[in-house]
Design a protein around this motif. Structure first.
Motif, PDB file in Angstrom:
ATOM      1  N   UNK A   1       8.040 -10.962   2.449  1.00 33.25           N
ATOM      2  CA  UNK A   1       8.428 -11.457   1.399  1.00 33.25           C
ATOM      3  C   UNK A   1       7.315 -10.674   1.022  1.00 33.25           C
ATOM      4  N   UNK A   2       7.553 -10.412  -0.396  1.00 36.39           N
ATOM      5  CA  UNK A   2       6.555  -9.420  -1.762  1.00 36.39           C
ATOM      6  C   UNK A   2       5.696 -10.055  -1.247  1.00 36.39           C
ATOM      7  N   UNK A   3       4.400 -10.218  -1.548  1.00 41.32           N
ATOM      8  CA  UNK A   3       2.807 -11.130  -2.407  1.00 41.32           C
ATOM      9  C   UNK A   3       2.437 -10.694  -3.443  1.00 41.32           C
ATOM     10  N   UNK A   4       1.629 -11.052  -4.413  1.00 44.53           N
ATOM     11  CA  UNK A   4       0.265 -10.693  -5.254  1.00 44.53           C
ATOM     12  C   UNK A   4      -0.469 -11.450  -4.837  1.00 44.53           C
ATOM     13  N   UNK A   5      -1.646 -10.371  -4.033  1.00 41.97           N
ATOM     14  CA  UNK A   5      -3.389 -10.777  -4.168  1.00 41.97           C
ATOM     15  C   UNK A   5      -3.089 -10.447  -1.894  1.00 41.97           C
ATOM     16  N   UNK A   6      -2.362 -11.028  -1.488  1.00 47.01           N
ATOM     17  CA  UNK A   6      -2.323 -11.951  -0.084  1.00 47.01           C
ATOM     18  C   UNK A   6      -1.797 -12.417   0.173  1.00 47.01           C
ATOM     19  N   UNK A   7      -1.996 -13.311   1.708  1.00 48.48           N
ATOM     20  CA  UNK A   7      -0.560 -13.616   2.332  1.00 48.48           C
ATOM     21  C   UNK A   7       0.416 -15.039   1.695  1.00 48.48           C
TER      22      UNK A   7
ATOM     23  N   UNK B   1      -0.633  -5.202  -3.290  1.00 41.50           N
ATOM     24  CA  UNK B   1       0.842  -5.829  -3.350  1.00 41.50           C
ATOM     25  C   UNK B   1       0.853  -5.852  -1.490  1.00 41.50           C
ATOM     26  N   UNK B   2       1.270  -6.888  -1.138  1.00 42.45           N
ATOM     27  CA  UNK B   2       1.537  -7.035  -0.056  1.00 42.45           C
ATOM     28  C   UNK B   2       3.145  -7.750   0.874  1.00 42.45           C
ATOM     29  N   UNK B   3       3.456  -6.723   1.948  1.00 46.63           N
ATOM     30  CA  UNK B   3       5.170  -6.556   2.325  1.00 46.63           C
ATOM     31  C   UNK B   3       4.109  -7.736   3.974  1.00 46.63           C
ATOM     32  N   UNK B   4       4.999  -9.010   3.421  1.00 43.85           N
ATOM     33  CA  UNK B   4       4.662  -9.571   4.260  1.00 43.85           C
ATOM     34  C   UNK B   4       5.626  -9.866   5.082  1.00 43.85           C
ATOM     35  N   UNK B   5       5.910  -9.908   6.753  1.00 44.43           N
ATOM     36  CA  UNK B   5       6.822 -10.122   7.899  1.00 44.43           C
ATOM     37  C   UNK B   5       7.345 -11.304   8.170  1.00 44.43           C
ATOM     38  N   UNK B   6       7.974 -11.842   7.841  1.00 48.95           N
ATOM     39  CA  UNK B   6       8.773 -13.639   8.483  1.00 48.95           C
ATOM     40  C   UNK B   6       9.366 -13.480   9.848  1.00 48.95           C
ATOM     41  N   UNK B   7      10.615 -12.679   9.622  1.00 49.94           N
ATOM     42  CA  UNK B   7      11.622 -13.102  10.566  1.00 49.94           C
ATOM     43  C   UNK B   7      11.557 -11.632  11.281  1.00 49.94           C
TER      44      UNK B   7
ATOM     45  N   UNK C   1       1.881  -7.557   8.594  1.00 54.41           N
ATOM     46  CA  UNK C   1       1.641  -7.025   7.355  1.00 54.41           C
ATOM     47  C   UNK C   1       1.257  -5.967   6.495  1.00 54.41           C
ATOM     48  N   UNK C   2       1.815  -4.950   5.830  1.00 54.92           N
ATOM     49  CA  UNK C   2       1.112  -3.802   5.181  1.00 54.92           C
ATOM     50  C   UNK C   2       0.485  -3.897   3.515  1.00 54.92           C
ATOM     51  N   UNK C   3      -0.204  -3.763   3.135  1.00 59.59           N
ATOM     52  CA  UNK C   3      -0.737  -4.047   1.904  1.00 59.59           C
ATOM     53  C   UNK C   3      -1.143  -2.591   1.016  1.00 59.59           C
ATOM     54  N   UNK C   4      -1.583  -3.088   0.098  1.00 61.47           N
ATOM     55  CA  UNK C   4      -1.214  -1.563  -0.832  1.00 61.47           C
ATOM     56  C   UNK C   4      -2.505  -2.113  -1.975  1.00 61.47           C
ATOM     57  N   UNK C   5      -3.524  -1.764  -2.074  1.00 65.12           N
ATOM     58  CA  UNK C   5      -4.518  -2.044  -3.057  1.00 65.12           C
ATOM     59  C   UNK C   5      -4.725  -1.785  -4.582  1.00 65.12           C
ATOM     60  N   UNK C   6      -5.143  -1.730  -5.541  1.00 57.41           N
ATOM     61  CA  UNK C   6      -5.021  -1.089  -7.189  1.00 57.41           C
ATOM     62  C   UNK C   6      -3.784  -0.552  -7.857  1.00 57.41           C
ATOM     63  N   UNK C   7      -2.193  -1.377  -6.936  1.00 58.86           N
ATOM     64  CA  UNK C   7      -0.783  -1.024  -7.869  1.00 58.86           C
ATOM     65  C   UNK C   7      -0.907  -1.688  -9.086  1.00 58.86           C
ATOM     66  N   UNK C   8      -0.262  -0.489 -10.158  1.00 60.43           N
ATOM     67  CA  UNK C   8      -0.557  -0.522 -11.426  1.00 60.43           C
ATOM     68  C   UNK C   8       1.106  -1.220 -11.817  1.00 60.43           C
ATOM     69  N   UNK C   9       1.070  -1.849 -12.956  1.00 61.00           N
ATOM     70  CA  UNK C   9       2.232  -2.358 -13.040  1.00 61.00           C
ATOM     71  C   UNK C   9       2.281  -2.325 -14.475  1.00 61.00           C
ATOM     72  N   UNK C  10       3.752  -2.510 -15.148  1.00 58.86           N
ATOM     73  CA  UNK C  10       3.830  -2.389 -16.570  1.00 58.86           C
ATOM     74  C   UNK C  10       5.609  -3.011 -16.373  1.00 58.86           C
ATOM     75  N   UNK C  11       5.295  -3.968 -15.745  1.00 64.38           N
ATOM     76  CA  UNK C  11       6.963  -4.289 -16.350  1.00 64.38           C
ATOM     77  C   UNK C  11       8.257  -3.850 -14.803  1.00 64.38           C
TER      78      UNK C  11
END
Length: 706
Positions: A392-398, A431-437, A365-375
């Protein structure tokens, strides 16, 4: 200081040796003894019997050895330590922190001790180092280790309490205490202790080279009295990350330095730093990329100090407390480089001018802390893949909230940018980019901001499509397809499984047939639906190969009234789609008189084959503590199969998650059934899905296919 004369005496010895070298009977000077040297009195540094990397220099009334650096040495021969040795005091000059060591009889001989030198600000000063006791006659080597040091003279302290013979010498210096580092003045990187790094000099810059992953530079006894910011002077040709920790590589994290490319030039950047008090050992730990490290400085406030000394300012009223520096945040509406995140089981690589995170796959996976979203409404990814993959793109972790599923196709070795459907997100997230296949090389990502809906204004009605006239396929909106032109034909290429072409605001007034102009190299199935891929089914187009030629075929079509959004959805095979037209009756419009085609009969459902006419294929991908399994349920008959069920023995698998199917349990079996959209197995087609499990797995799985 009086002018040094000893070098002249020594020069006489050398001259005598040179004269003797001219005699054939005496080919060398080895028979001439060195001048007697009293090691307990002042010994001028220019009195030496061999040097490397240094030179003798005179300034005014001082003659000295100049430029003792790492690897350089000065040799003094036949020193008779009649009273033993406990310390050596050296009159030195240095513009920065320096260190040289004293060895016996050889450059790499027995080490007696070391002498640490601080910045003497242009003047010669005494520096003292404790030494191991030694007696008898020996050669002594002064060997440079760190910095650039000038040596004027030296003197030894005997092991006994007997004072040295009275000679002109400086007052005895107190024994050195463990040196502390003042972090509020510039701290040179080379004054620390490097692990898997190298000290280098370019011009007037001495720095620590190659601070990379698993490398570090440590500084002992750093005296802190509060910190807000740290300034680091460095050079790099790419993106890098360095952590600053207290005590060691597993100690308290004080700062994370996210370092950008300086194009090969040393620059100073400032970073947020934990508020620290007291004496600490500080370690700079390389995490990714590679950095040349020149110096650092701690600041009690987030104000960059002026490098030029200035007069002390007049006392001013106490300033208002300044805001604490905020953690580094990411703006997702601009391009976010993948290597700026924290990678797990993936590696940062560079090819040409592209730096990327390589091989994002299952278990990484690749994670990015403190990503500020506004929609948000969509997610853009720049990537490279040599086959199908799923991220998969997930919030907070895998295991966090699923924001988007990126179904990725091959890019044939090129980096491409694609956009994907994404959840509407606001606030600060990890934000986490999680490899699946599959495997993906990730270069960067961004999001598209959800546009605020403006107040409705009088707008012209969307232009309606008349389906009773020829509708060009390229006038629709394609997903995972491409518009191409050959000669005078423009068409939508590659309408295959999971691809679609949609047409909005189609005005129907009844329809019986649908004429489609297409080209295919083999059998294919395309569904025509209302509203979207899950909408009402209007027609199933069972397409046969056209031998590379565009042909028009007619298919039965549901009777439709009113304005509809129409979607052509690829199910199996692949079709090049040129155009379509709806007919109110079974008459093919053609400018040339032709016999009216008979309407094609509605396809009649055929009885489903026995389960033996279905085939299960699977592929296991295991990494020891977990695994994924990709399954295919294939139709091996010449007719459709409606509905299927697969049972997997719990002794062989443990299912933690799945995709494209529903999973229940029945006794010692997991029961897998399809979603609505993949329940039908078309001719020469199948259903594709997968599972993820934990623990170990064998090479075969016990199953029942129904």
């Amino acid at each position: 200081m009086k002018k040094r004369r000893i070098i002249s005496t020594f020069g006489g010895v050398i001259l005598s040796a040179v004269l003797l070298m001219g005699s054939a009977a005496v080919p060398s000077v080895k028979s001439y003894a060195a001048p007697a040297v009293n090691p307990y009195g002042v010994v001028q540094s220019e009195l030496n019997f061999g040097t490397s990397g240094v030179e003798v220099v005179s300034e005014d009334d001082v003659t000295y050895i100049a430029g003792l650096e790492a690897g350089d040495y000065v040799k003094v021969k036949d020193i008779n330590f009649t009273k033993g040795l406990s310390a050596i005091a050296v009159n030195v000059r240095s513009g920065s922190v320096g260190l040289f060591e004293v060895y016996l009889d050889a450059v790499d001989g027995e080490k007696l001790g070391s002498v640490k030198v601080s910045n003497t600000e242009g003047a010669f000063k005494i520096a003292t180092g404790n030494m191991a006791n030694v007696e008898g006659k020996h050669d002594v080597y002064f060997v440079g280790k760190i910095g650039n040091v000038d040596l004027d003279y030296w003197m030894g302290k005997p092991a006994s309490t007997v004072e040295p013979d009275p000679e002109p010498e400086p007052e005895p210096q107190p024994e050195p205490q463990p040196e502390t580092i003042n972090p509020y003045a510039t701290v040179e990187a080379e004054s620390g202790t490097g692990v898997r790094t190298e000290v280098k000099t370019e011009g007037d810059v001495t720095y620590v080279s190659g601070l990379a992953n698993a490398c570090l530079v440590s500084f002992k006894n750093v005296e802190f009295s509060g910190v807000k910011t740290i300034g680091v002077t460095y050079r790099t040709t790419g993106v890098a990350i360095v952590e600053v920790r207290a005590g060691g590589i597993g100690g308290e994290l004080l700062a994370t330095l996210r370092i950008g490319n300086t194009n090969g030039v040393f620059e100073t950047k400032y970073f947020s730093f934990a508020d620290v008090e007291g004496t600490k050992d500080v370690v700079f730990v390389g995490k990714s990329g590679e950095v040349d490290f020149d110096s650092w400085i701690a600041l009690k406030g987030p104000v960059k100090p002026d490098p030029q000394p200035e007069p002390e300012p007049e006392p001013e009223p106490d300033p208002q407390p300044e805001p604490e520096p905020q953690p580094t945040t990411f703006n997702p509406y601009e391009t976010v480089q993948a290597e700026a995140g924290n990678s797990v089981n993936a590696e940062v690589k560079t090819e040409g001018n592209v730096t990327y995170v390589a091989t994002l796959k299952s278990g990484s996976l690749i994670s990015f802390d403190n990503v500020v979203f506004d929609g948000t409404e969509s997610f853009g990814l720049t990537y490279r893949a040599n086959g199908a993959a799923l991220v998969e793109v997930r919030a907070g972790g895998i295991a966090g909230e699923l924001l988007g599923t990126l179904k990725i196709g091959t890019t044939n070795g090129e980096f491409l940018t694609k956009t994907f459907k994404f959840a509407d997100v606001t606030g600060t997230k990890t934000i986490c980019l999680v490899g699946k296949t599959g495997e993906v090389d990730v270069d960067s990502w961004y999001v598209v901001k959800k546009t605020a809906t403006p107040e409705p204004e009088p707008q012209p009605e969307p232009e309606a499509i008349n389906p009773y006239e020829r509708v060009e396929a390229e006038s629709g909106t394609g997903v995972r397809t491409e518009v191409k032109t050959e000669g005078d034909v423009t068409y939508v290429s590659g309408l295959g499984a999971a691809c679609l072409v949609s047409f909005k605001n189609v005005e129907f007034d009844g329809a019986k047939l649908l004429g489609v102009t297409y080209r295919a190299n083999g059998p294919a199935v395309v569904e025509v639906r209302v509203g979207g891929i899950g909408g009402e089914l209007l027609a199933t187009l069972r397409i046969v190969g056209t031998n590379g030629e565009f042909q028009t075929k007619y298919f039965s079509f549901s009777d439709v009234e009113g304005a509809k959004d129409i979607v052509f959805v690829g199910k199996s095979g692949e079709v090049d789609f040129d155009s379509w037209i709806a007919l109110k009756g079974p008459v093919k419009p053609d400018p040339q008189p032709e016999p009216e085609p008979e309407p094609e009969p509605e396809p009649q459902p055929e009885p489903g084959p026995a389960p033996t006419d279905r085939k299960l294929e699977y592929q296991i991908n295991s990494w020891g503590t977990g695994y994924t399994v990709n399954f295919s349920v294939m139709n091996t008959t010449n007719s459709e199969i409606r509905g299927w069920k697969l049972k997997l023995n719990k002794n062989d698998v443990k299912i933690d998650s799945s995709w494209c199917v529903k999973v229940t349990e029945e006794g010692n079996y997991y029961v897998i059934t399809p979603e609505d959209w993949n329940a039908t197995l078309y001719v020469n087609g199948g259903a594709y899905f997968g599972i993820q499990g934990s623990g170990a797995i064998g090479s075969t799985i016990d199953y029942i296919l129904e």
